[in-house]
Motif scaffolding. Structure first.
Motif, PDB file in Angstrom:
ATOM      1  N   LEU A 276       0.858  -1.180   0.000  1.00  0.00           N
ATOM      2  CA  LEU A 276       0.000   0.000   0.000  1.00  0.00           C
ATOM      3  C   LEU A 276       0.897   1.235   0.000  1.00  0.00           C
ATOM      4  O   LEU A 276       1.755   1.396   0.873  1.00  0.00           O
ATOM      5  N   GLU A 277       0.702   2.105  -0.994  1.00  0.00           N
ATOM      6  CA  GLU A 277       1.495   3.330  -1.102  1.00  0.00           C
ATOM      7  C   GLU A 277       0.552   4.526  -1.148  1.00  0.00           C
ATOM      8  O   GLU A 277      -0.345   4.587  -1.998  1.00  0.00           O
ATOM      9  N   MET A 278       0.795   5.489  -0.237  1.00  0.00           N
ATOM     10  CA  MET A 278      -0.023   6.705  -0.172  1.00  0.00           C
ATOM     11  C   MET A 278       0.872   7.917   0.066  1.00  0.00           C
ATOM     12  O   MET A 278       0.572   8.782   0.886  1.00  0.00           O
ATOM     13  N   GLU A 279       1.972   8.008  -0.653  1.00  0.00           N
ATOM     14  CA  GLU A 279       2.907   9.108  -0.474  1.00  0.00           C
ATOM     15  C   GLU A 279       2.398  10.376  -1.161  1.00  0.00           C
ATOM     16  O   GLU A 279       1.637  10.325  -2.127  1.00  0.00           O
ATOM     17  N   GLY A 280       2.861  11.533  -0.646  1.00  0.00           N
ATOM     18  CA  GLY A 280       2.539  12.797  -1.282  1.00  0.00           C
ATOM     19  C   GLY A 280       1.077  13.173  -1.200  1.00  0.00           C
ATOM     20  O   GLY A 280       0.499  13.669  -2.169  1.00  0.00           O
ATOM     21  N   ASN A 281       0.463  12.988  -0.029  1.00  0.00           N
ATOM     22  CA  ASN A 281      -0.935  13.342   0.171  1.00  0.00           C
ATOM     23  C   ASN A 281      -1.047  14.341   1.319  1.00  0.00           C
ATOM     24  O   ASN A 281      -0.067  14.997   1.682  1.00  0.00           O
ATOM     25  N   LEU A 282      -2.240  14.467   1.884  1.00  0.00           N
ATOM     26  CA  LEU A 282      -2.496  15.412   2.968  1.00  0.00           C
ATOM     27  C   LEU A 282      -2.851  14.684   4.252  1.00  0.00           C
ATOM     28  O   LEU A 282      -3.660  15.157   5.048  1.00  0.00           O
ATOM     29  N   LEU A 283      -2.230  13.550   4.488  1.00  0.00           N
ATOM     30  CA  LEU A 283      -2.570  12.712   5.638  1.00  0.00           C
ATOM     31  C   LEU A 283      -1.782  13.138   6.866  1.00  0.00           C
ATOM     32  O   LEU A 283      -0.654  13.620   6.781  1.00  0.00           O
ATOM     33  N   SER A 284      -2.391  12.936   8.041  1.00  0.00           N
ATOM     34  CA  SER A 284      -1.752  13.190   9.335  1.00  0.00           C
ATOM     35  C   SER A 284      -2.382  12.270  10.356  1.00  0.00           C
ATOM     36  O   SER A 284      -3.362  11.556  10.064  1.00  0.00           O
ATOM     37  N   GLU A 285      -1.819  12.281  11.569  1.00  0.00           N
ATOM     38  CA  GLU A 285      -2.377  11.414  12.611  1.00  0.00           C
ATOM     39  C   GLU A 285      -3.794  11.808  12.991  1.00  0.00           C
ATOM     40  O   GLU A 285      -4.532  11.021  13.589  1.00  0.00           O
ATOM     41  N   GLY A 286      -4.205  13.029  12.632  1.00  0.00           N
ATOM     42  CA  GLY A 286      -5.549  13.474  12.980  1.00  0.00           C
ATOM     43  C   GLY A 286      -6.627  13.008  12.033  1.00  0.00           C
ATOM     44  O   GLY A 286      -7.807  12.965  12.410  1.00  0.00           O
ATOM     45  N   ASN A 287      -6.295  12.657  10.787  1.00  0.00           N
ATOM     46  CA  ASN A 287      -7.322  12.240   9.840  1.00  0.00           C
ATOM     47  C   ASN A 287      -7.179  10.793   9.378  1.00  0.00           C
ATOM     48  O   ASN A 287      -7.803  10.395   8.392  1.00  0.00           O
ATOM     49  N   VAL A 288      -6.355  10.012  10.059  1.00  0.00           N
ATOM     50  CA  VAL A 288      -6.226   8.578   9.774  1.00  0.00           C
ATOM     51  C   VAL A 288      -6.815   7.812  10.954  1.00  0.00           C
ATOM     52  O   VAL A 288      -6.287   7.870  12.069  1.00  0.00           O
ATOM     53  N   ASN A 289      -7.894   7.119  10.717  1.00  0.00           N
ATOM     54  CA  ASN A 289      -8.553   6.349  11.773  1.00  0.00           C
ATOM     55  C   ASN A 289      -7.671   5.175  12.199  1.00  0.00           C
ATOM     56  O   ASN A 289      -7.198   4.413  11.350  1.00  0.00           O
ATOM     57  N   PRO A 290      -7.413   5.009  13.515  1.00  0.00           N
ATOM     58  CA  PRO A 290      -6.557   3.896  13.962  1.00  0.00           C
ATOM     59  C   PRO A 290      -7.099   2.523  13.592  1.00  0.00           C
ATOM     60  O   PRO A 290      -6.334   1.560  13.529  1.00  0.00           O
ATOM     61  N   GLN A 291      -8.423   2.405  13.313  1.00  0.00           N
ATOM     62  CA  GLN A 291      -8.998   1.116  12.946  1.00  0.00           C
ATOM     63  C   GLN A 291      -8.978   0.875  11.440  1.00  0.00           C
ATOM     64  O   GLN A 291      -9.439  -0.172  10.979  1.00  0.00           O
ATOM     65  N   ALA A 292      -8.460   1.836  10.672  1.00  0.00           N
ATOM     66  CA  ALA A 292      -8.520   1.711   9.219  1.00  0.00           C
ATOM     67  C   ALA A 292      -7.676   0.547   8.706  1.00  0.00           C
ATOM     68  O   ALA A 292      -8.043  -0.114   7.725  1.00  0.00           O
ATOM     69  N   PHE A 293      -6.527   0.272   9.362  1.00  0.00           N
ATOM     70  CA  PHE A 293      -5.620  -0.779   8.873  1.00  0.00           C
ATOM     71  C   PHE A 293      -5.988  -2.170   9.384  1.00  0.00           C
ATOM     72  O   PHE A 293      -5.314  -3.140   9.035  1.00  0.00           O
ATOM     73  N   LYS A 294      -7.014  -2.263  10.190  1.00  0.00           N
ATOM     74  CA  LYS A 294      -7.359  -3.553  10.803  1.00  0.00           C
ATOM     75  C   LYS A 294      -7.705  -4.627   9.779  1.00  0.00           C
ATOM     76  O   LYS A 294      -7.308  -5.785   9.939  1.00  0.00           O
ATOM     77  N   PRO A 295      -8.439  -4.334   8.686  1.00  0.00           N
ATOM     78  CA  PRO A 295      -8.747  -5.413   7.720  1.00  0.00           C
ATOM     79  C   PRO A 295      -7.540  -5.902   6.932  1.00  0.00           C
ATOM     80  O   PRO A 295      -7.610  -6.971   6.310  1.00  0.00           O
TER      81      PRO A 295
END
Length: 736
Positions: free
Chosen positions: A480-499
């Motif tokens: 999974l590659e998501m480089e060069g975006n507007l992501l931060s610890e505030g808008n990434v849900n901690p449960q998003a990577f669970k699946p």
């Protein structure tokens, strides 16, 4: 008669008064002249001497006991008063003959025939260790269990020893001695009991310590057995993984060979169909005026063009294809029903591609073809569709209906927005394993992606949020590659990577993270977070990623104090860490025990602390400290302790070193050494090569250019451990 009696009484009274006045006159005169106690004692002593002298010459009426003449005791400070026969006068007091009194403690006086005789009680010499003088008594007594008989040191026996009734020990003294004796016996018994108790406690403590030691040894033994079991299990697991990888490699090789054979057969069939189509076109004059060809009712149409053939590229996908039996069955059915249609369809596929597109084997490429939408192809055998560099904005629901067996789609560098992707666009692709959507305008992860997807790239987009269900159903996703975006610890849900149960490779560089993202999957092996704003690594940052092997954190805001001591020191599989271009002034402590590869290039490191690598097992192999601020005092004798038997490549170039660092000559496995662009002025004979080491040469390359060295002054044996002198780079230097 009465008159005579009165005169006699008056005379007697006057005489008595005169005698009393004479007795008091010396004391009164001494007081008038301000004589103190010391002078009074001197006068008393003089009077005693006069009394003794009078005794010897018989001129004075007072006497002294004969047995006390030679006594060496201190001179008494009492007064000896002389009187008349049958009574004595002492300090103005009339005493009758034979009267005994004690004017001071331990002093007895006797009125004997008008003379006052006084003496101090002498004490016998005691042979005992413990002595005690009771209150009100003159002599000390022994308080030992056994009292020795008194002995005297050369003095004549006193009246006390001869049974003088005036100095005999009273019954109370004997009782007191008995009490003291009993108390001493009790004290001795108590002391013996305490000693026995201490001995018992000491014995119990020794037994307790012995039990604790045995328990500790048992725990250590159990821990050692557990560690051995874990090592055996890890070894078995590693062998199993190796076996599975080998089997997978063989399966992939077989699959690749099968695909190559199928592709060759398909290309041969397409070439034959194209040749037949060309012959048919030349023989049929009725079709010369036709300038349009329709593909089975599809909306997309274009004029006939000559077929183009590109060189066969390497395979781009290793996904499992449709079973050969099924393909043959489908082709067989089509061949039985419409054999001529298949030939005509193959001909049209090869000749009716959009301008700028090409087909090679099972790959259609339309790079920079100015397409505004997905071309409506109908090629069931197609495996790969590459459409980068176009102007595609939307992906409708049926965009891939004619190519359902796609395994790889590249939609990079287009203008696709999240709202332009239909939720059902990718749902029918049952074999899709790779989806590249780099360089678009996506703000969210596309929904309803196939569960077969293994690789997803959404770099250089406008991702602003990753929700809890963004990766729902992607259990097979590996990369999974998501480089060069507007992501931060505030808008990434901690449960998003669970699946993402199989995710091993994650790239999120060039975002806005200040801390390590939470909720990373336990299967993760490689994490790339370069070019963020990370300034803190907490103790729980990598708690769930215990199998992680590579962490890249270059170009962040970390320093040696921002990494928690327990952040990664106990990770057993973490072998590579890249901390380049941060704010380190020291080589960080508490590095992972299993670390093999450490990159600290481009920091401000001024010192390598001692023993900073000593805890690593089996030991650090690659250390890159180029472009820092290491000088002559930066490296201690213990700085490289723990790396002497493991270091393979050491880069200390572009620093301010003035000599070869200590410990380099002890690195028995060192192959590459970079010390160029420093301030080194001399090289001693044993700085790089240990003359005592008789093993084979191990150094492969040494770089020392751009220093202040004079090659003529370098000892001949300085590079004796280098395999080839041609691999020692000494030119150019900064001196002429």
């Amino acid at each position: 008669m009465r008159l005579n009696l009165i005169l006699s009484l008056s005379l007697l009274a006057c005489l008595t008064f005169s005698l009393a006045k004479d007795q008091r006159r010396p004391l009164a005169r001494g007081r008038r002249r301000g004589v103190g106690p010391r002078r009074a004692r001197k006068q008393t002593s003089n009077e005693l001497q006069q009394g003794r002298t009078a005794e010897s010459n018989g001129q004075d009426g007072s006497i002294f006991i004969e047995s006390h003449k030679s006594t060496k005791e201190a001179k008494p400070d009492y007064e000896v008063a002389s009187g008349k026969t049958e009574h004595c006068i002492f300090r103005g007091i009339t005493m009758y003959d034979k009267t005994v009194w004690s004017p001071k403690p331990c002093v007895n006086c006797l009125c004997a025939s008008g003379e006052v005789v006084c003496d101090r009680i002498l004490c016998p010499a005691l042979r005992c260790q413990l002595k005690f003088q009771p209150i009100g008594e003159c002599c000390p007594i022994c308080i030992d269990p056994v009292v020795d008989a008194p002995e005297f040191s050369g003095d004549p026996p006193s009246p006390n020893d001869l049974g003088d009734p005036f100095i005999e020990i009273s019954q109370s003294q004997r009782d007191q001695k008995e009490r003291l004796k009993k108390d001493e016996e009790k004290r001795i018994r108590k002391k013996d009991a305490e000693r026995k108790q201490r001995k018992k406690q000491k014995k119990e403590e020794a037994e307790r310590q012995k039990k604790l030691k045995e328990a500790k040894e048992a725990r250590e033994k159990e821990e050692e057995l557990r560690r051995l079991r874990e090592e055996e299990e890890e070894k078995a697991a590693a062998e199993e993984r190796k076996r599975r990888m080998e089997e997978q490699r063989k399966v992939e090789e077989d699959r690749t060979r099968r695909l190559e054979m199928e592709q060759r057969e398909m290309m041969r069939a397409l070439e034959e169909a194209a040749e037949r189509a060309q012959e048919g076109l030349r023989g049929d004059e009725a079709t010369e005026d036709e300038d349009e060809v329709w593909l089975r009712g599809d909306v997309f149409q274009m004029p006939t063009v000559a077929p183009t053939r590109a060189a066969d590229p390497p395979l781009l996908s290793i996904q499992e294809p449709t079973e050969p039996g099924e393909e043959e069955h489908e082709l067989g059915e089509q061949g039985e029903e419409e054999p001529e249609v298949v030939e005509e369809e193959s001909e049209r596929v090869t000749t009716l591609l959009p301008p700028g597109c090409s087909i090679s084997d099972v790959i259609v490429t339309c790079e920079n073809a100015k397409l505004t939408g997905i071309p409506p192809l109908s090629i069931p055998e197609l495996k790969s569709l590459s459409l980068p560099g176009n102007e595609i904005k939307t992906i409708p629901a049926g965009a891939f209906n004619g190519i359902p067996n796609l395994e790889w789609i590249d939609l990079g560098k287009n203008k696709i927005v999240s709202s332009g992707i239909d939720p059902q666009a990718f749902k029918g692709l049952k074999f899709l394993s790779r989806l590249y959507m780099d360089g678009n305008l996506l703000e969210q992860i596309p929904s309803e992606l196939p569960s077969t997807l293994q690789e997803l790239k959404i770099n250089e987009n406008n991702l602003k949020e990753i929700e809890e269900n963004s990766f729902e159903g992607l259990r097979s996703l590996v990369t999974l590659e998501m480089e060069g975006n507007l992501l931060s610890e505030g808008n990434v849900n901690p449960q998003a990577f669970k699946p993402l149960e199989e995710l091993t490779y994650l790239r999120m560089g060039r975002n806005h993270f200040r801390t390590i993202p939470q909720g990373l999957p336990a299967s993760l092996l490689e994490l790339y977070l370069e070019n963020n704003l990370i300034e803190d690594i907490s103790e729980t940052a990598f708690n769930h990623t215990t199998n992680i092997n590579v962490i890249v954190l270059r170009h962040n805001k970390l320093d040696e104090s921002s990494i928690a001591p327990l952040a990664w020191i106990n990770h057993r599989n973490l072998e590579s860490i890249d901390l380049s271009h941060n704010k380190f002034y020291l080589v960080p402590s508490f590095l992972p025990k299993s670390l093999v590869h450490l990159v600290l290039v481009g920091n401000q490191i001024e010192r390598i602390p001692g023993y900073v690598f000593a805890h690593m097992e089996p030991g650090l192999e690659y250390l890159y400290l180029s472009f820092n601020k290491l000088d002559g005092d930066a490296i201690e004798p213990e700085s490289f302790f723990g790396t002497f038997n493991s270091m393979t490549e050491l880069c200390l170039d572009h620093n301010q070193l003035t000599s070869i660092p200590m410990g380099v000559n002890e690195m028995t496995t060192l192959h590459f050494l970079r010390l160029n662009n420093n301030k080194i002025r001399h090289i001693s004979e044993d700085a790089i090569c240990d003359p005592m080491n008789v093993d084979d040469s191990h150094l492969v390359a040494v770089r020392l250019e751009n220093n202040f060295l004079d090659p003529r002054k370098i000892p001949p044996t300085a590079f004796s451990c280098v395999r080839s002198y041609s691999s020692v780079v000494l030119k150019p230097q900064r001196i002429k």
